[in-house]
Design an enzyme around this catalytic site. Structure first.
Site, PDB file in Angstrom:
ATOM      1  N   SER A  12       5.635 -17.200 105.492  1.00 25.73           N
ATOM      2  CA  SER A  12       5.948 -16.945 106.900  1.00 25.73           C
ATOM      3  C   SER A  12       5.154 -17.910 107.793  1.00 25.73           C
ATOM      4  O   SER A  12       5.262 -19.122 107.632  1.00 25.73           O
ATOM      5  CB  SER A  12       5.670 -15.486 107.239  1.00 25.73           C
ATOM      6  OG  SER A  12       6.203 -15.148 108.494  1.00 25.73           O
TER       7      SER A  12
ATOM      8  N   ASP B 214      17.023 -12.928 105.896  1.00 26.87           N
ATOM      9  CA  ASP B 214      15.905 -13.381 106.730  1.00 26.87           C
ATOM     10  C   ASP B 214      16.508 -14.106 107.937  1.00 26.87           C
ATOM     11  O   ASP B 214      17.250 -15.072 107.766  1.00 26.87           O
ATOM     12  CB  ASP B 214      15.019 -14.327 105.923  1.00 26.87           C
ATOM     13  CG  ASP B 214      13.804 -14.824 106.691  1.00 26.87           C
ATOM     14  OD1 ASP B 214      13.672 -14.519 107.896  1.00 26.87           O
ATOM     15  OD2 ASP B 214      12.972 -15.528 106.081  1.00 26.87           O
TER      16      ASP B 214
ATOM     17  N   HIS C 110      12.760 -11.081 104.776  1.00 27.56           N
ATOM     18  CA  HIS C 110      11.529 -11.780 105.111  1.00 27.56           C
ATOM     19  C   HIS C 110      10.313 -10.963 104.660  1.00 27.56           C
ATOM     20  O   HIS C 110      10.167  -9.803 105.015  1.00 27.56           O
ATOM     21  CB  HIS C 110      11.448 -12.013 106.619  1.00 27.56           C
ATOM     22  CG  HIS C 110      10.385 -12.994 107.005  1.00 27.56           C
ATOM     23  ND1 HIS C 110      10.582 -14.360 106.966  1.00 27.56           N
ATOM     24  CD2 HIS C 110       9.102 -12.814 107.427  1.00 27.56           C
ATOM     25  CE1 HIS C 110       9.480 -14.970 107.354  1.00 27.56           C
ATOM     26  NE2 HIS C 110       8.569 -14.054 107.625  1.00 27.56           N
TER      27      HIS C 110
END
Length: 356
Positions: A175, A279, A309
């Site tokens: 991320s 995501d 995600h």
């Protein structure tokens, strides 16, 4: 896998995972204040894991302070079953939007412990400064400074085990940590290290974006778990510097956009990019992969079409284990190429030495 797989129409998850994601989403929204600040008091409820000199699941840990004035430190994860082998070092950058989490957050302690044990690497998990109290480029400076710290012989001999090989250094992150890993790798490629060599980049669902709203953002906003456009916009507003006309097309955000840094002549290492079908950042991540490839870099794309995600942090998911295997194969292939290149250089050196 070199191409994105087809995403199913709906996300299939265990009910326990859905509850976890629901609680994470509630917690995230509670700490993000409307005035752009973070409720740090509420974050004290997040479970932390202390370092352990006694191995837990085959890995011992300890913390190292790099700079007490800015509270920059890292946690070292040492797999105890590989005490003789020459082990690569993986410098890991945690995610969570650049605003929360730390090297001792339980989720990331567990994940890095698993990385160390399963990948046979020594993990150095960076506890960098967080936004909005510390805005860009503080985080990327912290990441590079950890690499510089490890490159100093005195620091390395004191704080890393004797079998740590920093000439085989990987930078990894998920991320926001994936965003950070890329930018730290770019900075590292332009710094003259004495011993440390970055040989690979592991980018797990990197946090990129831009002013334009693109496919996966439009299609998945409000339906995919974990992230919404409202949240990602909030993160970027907290991260970008104040006082200047910055927006999401800044190259630190829109890494492959019109203001992108020309990396064609930068010696970036081989990269693995991990994406997921549900995501909202998916299409930005695929653009990143395509940009690296167009720039002449060695890059692989791995797609998990039925994931979301941050799935890597949830050990109950089989895809989380599969990701470990993918990264393990990537590391193995990179190190084989490094070894082959070294042998080639040694042969050339031998051939160039005149016979007496």
């Amino acid at each position: 896998m070199e191409s994105a797989a087809k995403t199913p129409k709906s996300l299939t998850l265990p009910w326990t995972t859905r509850i976890t994601l629901w609680l994470l989403d509630i917690g995230l929204n509670l700490i993000m204040r409307k005035d752009g600040t973070v409720n740090r008091g509420l974050l004290k409820l997040v479970p932390l894991t202390p370092p352990s000199s006694e191995p837990i699941n085959g890995v011992k840990t300890y913390d190292v302070v790099v700079d007490p004035t800015r509270k920059l430190w890292f946690r070292v994860f040492v797999p105890t079953q590989y005490t003789v082998e020459d082990l690569p070092v993986m410098v890991f950058c945690h995610g969570s939007g650049y605003i929360v989490a730390s090297a001792d957050t339980q989720l990331y302690d567990d994940f890095c412990r698993k990385f160390a044990r399963e990948l046979h690497v020594i993990v150095v998990s960076v506890d960098y400064r967080l936004a909005p109290e510390h805005r860009h480029p503080a985080q990327h400076e912290d990441g590079l400074d950890v690499l510089k710290f490890l490159d100093v012989e005195e620091n390395r001999s004191k704080w890393l085990p004797g079998n740590a090989n920093i000439s085989k250094c990987f930078i990894a992150g998920d991320s926001a940590g994936g965003n950070m890993a890329h930018h730290v790798a770019v900075r590292a490629s332009q710094f003259n290290f004495q011993q440390l060599q970055v040989v690979g980049l592991v980018s797990i669902q990197p946090f990129f974006g831009g002013e334009e709203r693109i496919g996966s953002e439009i299609r998945l906003n409000g339906t995919a778990p974990v992230l919404t456009l409202k949240q990602t916009d909030w993160f970027w507003n907290a991260f970008l510097p104040l006082g200047e006309p910055y927006n999401r097309d800044h190259p630190v955000v829109n890494v492959s956009g019109r203001y992108a840094v020309d990396i064609s002549k930068i010696d970036l290492p081989p990269t693995i990019v991990v994406v997921a079908g549900f995501d909202i950042l998916r299409d930005w991540q695929i653009r990143y992969y395509e940009w690296l490839k167009k720039s002449g870099k060695e890059v692989n794309l791995v797609d998990y079409p039925n994931m979301f995600h941050g799935f890597n942090l949830l050990p109950e998911l089989s895809e989380s284990d599969q990701l470990i295997l993918e990264v393990k194969d990537f590391i193995h292939n990179v190190l084989n190429k490094v070894f082959t290149a070294l042998i080639r250089i040694l042969k050339q050196m031998t051939l160039s030495v005149p016979l007496l």
